[in-house]
Design a protein around this motif. Structure first.
Motif, PDB file in Angstrom:
ATOM      1  N   LEU A  34       0.832  -1.217   0.000  1.00 57.96           N
ATOM      2  CA  LEU A  34       0.000   0.000   0.000  1.00 57.96           C
ATOM      3  C   LEU A  34       0.859   1.257   0.000  1.00 57.96           C
ATOM      4  O   LEU A  34       0.572   2.222  -0.706  1.00 57.96           O
ATOM      5  N   LEU A  35       1.915   1.248   0.795  1.00 61.54           N
ATOM      6  CA  LEU A  35       2.810   2.404   0.838  1.00 61.54           C
ATOM      7  C   LEU A  35       3.480   2.614  -0.517  1.00 61.54           C
ATOM      8  O   LEU A  35       3.633   3.743  -0.971  1.00 61.54           O
ATOM      9  N   ILE A  40       4.427   5.902  -5.152  1.00 59.34           N
ATOM     10  CA  ILE A  40       4.825   5.880  -6.560  1.00 59.34           C
ATOM     11  C   ILE A  40       3.597   6.232  -7.403  1.00 59.34           C
ATOM     12  O   ILE A  40       2.698   5.410  -7.581  1.00 59.34           O
ATOM     13  N   PRO A  41       3.550   7.434  -7.924  1.00 52.25           N
ATOM     14  CA  PRO A  41       2.341   7.851  -8.663  1.00 52.25           C
ATOM     15  C   PRO A  41       2.233   7.251 -10.063  1.00 52.25           C
ATOM     16  O   PRO A  41       1.195   7.384 -10.701  1.00 52.25           O
ATOM     17  N   SER A  42       3.267   6.582 -10.557  1.00 57.66           N
ATOM     18  CA  SER A  42       3.222   6.073 -11.932  1.00 57.66           C
ATOM     19  C   SER A  42       2.422   4.784 -12.063  1.00 57.66           C
ATOM     20  O   SER A  42       2.195   4.323 -13.174  1.00 57.66           O
ATOM     21  N   ILE A  43       1.995   4.186 -10.965  1.00 57.25           N
ATOM     22  CA  ILE A  43       1.233   2.938 -11.059  1.00 57.25           C
ATOM     23  C   ILE A  43      -0.234   3.178 -10.710  1.00 57.25           C
ATOM     24  O   ILE A  43      -0.786   2.564  -9.825  1.00 57.25           O
ATOM     25  N   SER A  48      -6.069   0.460  -8.064  1.00 60.11           N
ATOM     26  CA  SER A  48      -7.410  -0.061  -7.789  1.00 60.11           C
ATOM     27  C   SER A  48      -7.351  -1.550  -7.442  1.00 60.11           C
ATOM     28  O   SER A  48      -8.096  -2.015  -6.583  1.00 60.11           O
ATOM     29  N   ALA A  49      -6.475  -2.306  -8.076  1.00 57.42           N
ATOM     30  CA  ALA A  49      -6.341  -3.731  -7.772  1.00 57.42           C
ATOM     31  C   ALA A  49      -5.786  -3.932  -6.369  1.00 57.42           C
ATOM     32  O   ALA A  49      -6.222  -4.815  -5.637  1.00 57.42           O
ATOM     33  N   THR A  54      -6.522  -5.361  -0.519  1.00 59.94           N
ATOM     34  CA  THR A  54      -6.048  -4.948   0.800  1.00 59.94           C
ATOM     35  C   THR A  54      -6.877  -5.550   1.932  1.00 59.94           C
ATOM     36  O   THR A  54      -6.330  -6.153   2.853  1.00 59.94           O
ATOM     37  N   MET A  55      -8.166  -5.384   1.877  1.00 58.20           N
ATOM     38  CA  MET A  55      -9.024  -5.836   2.977  1.00 58.20           C
ATOM     39  C   MET A  55      -8.978  -7.349   3.178  1.00 58.20           C
ATOM     40  O   MET A  55      -8.821  -7.800   4.322  1.00 58.20           O
TER      41      MET A  55
END
Length: 95
Positions: A34-35, A40-43, A48-49, A54-55
């Motif tokens: 998650l971090l 990293i804004p390029s991904i 969304s995946a 995550t949960m």
């Protein structure tokens, strides 16, 4: 009484600690992923995946931690019952 409730699948407490370590590892790995997606804004495509996964991964990690704690308490309870029965046998022999 101890023999009736003996749990042969977990003969020692090392198995409980493995569950705790795996659960904590899953949770830490989830936070690292998650971090990485936040920093990293390029991904943007994978964000969304990662959000969807995550949960469930946090629930699996917490479930393993709770299972490890529960089995550890179960083994401790069996050890107390065994000690109590051993004490009763010793008292019976001393009389």
């Amino acid at each position: 009484m101890v023999e009736k409730y003996r749990f042969d699948l977990l003969p020692n407490t090392k198995t409980c600690y493995r569950y705790l370590q795996v659960g904590l590892g899953i949770i830490l790995f989830t936070f690292v992923v998650l971090l990485g997606t936040v920093l990293i804004p390029s991904i943007d495509e994978t964000a969304s995946a990662v959000g969807v996964l995550t949960m469930p991964s946090l629930f699996v990690g917490l479930g393993l931690i709770l299972f490890g704690i529960g089995t550890h308490l179960h083994i401790m309870h069996l050890n107390i019952l065994r000690q109590m029965s051993d004490d009763e046998i010793r008292e019976g022999k001393e009389d």
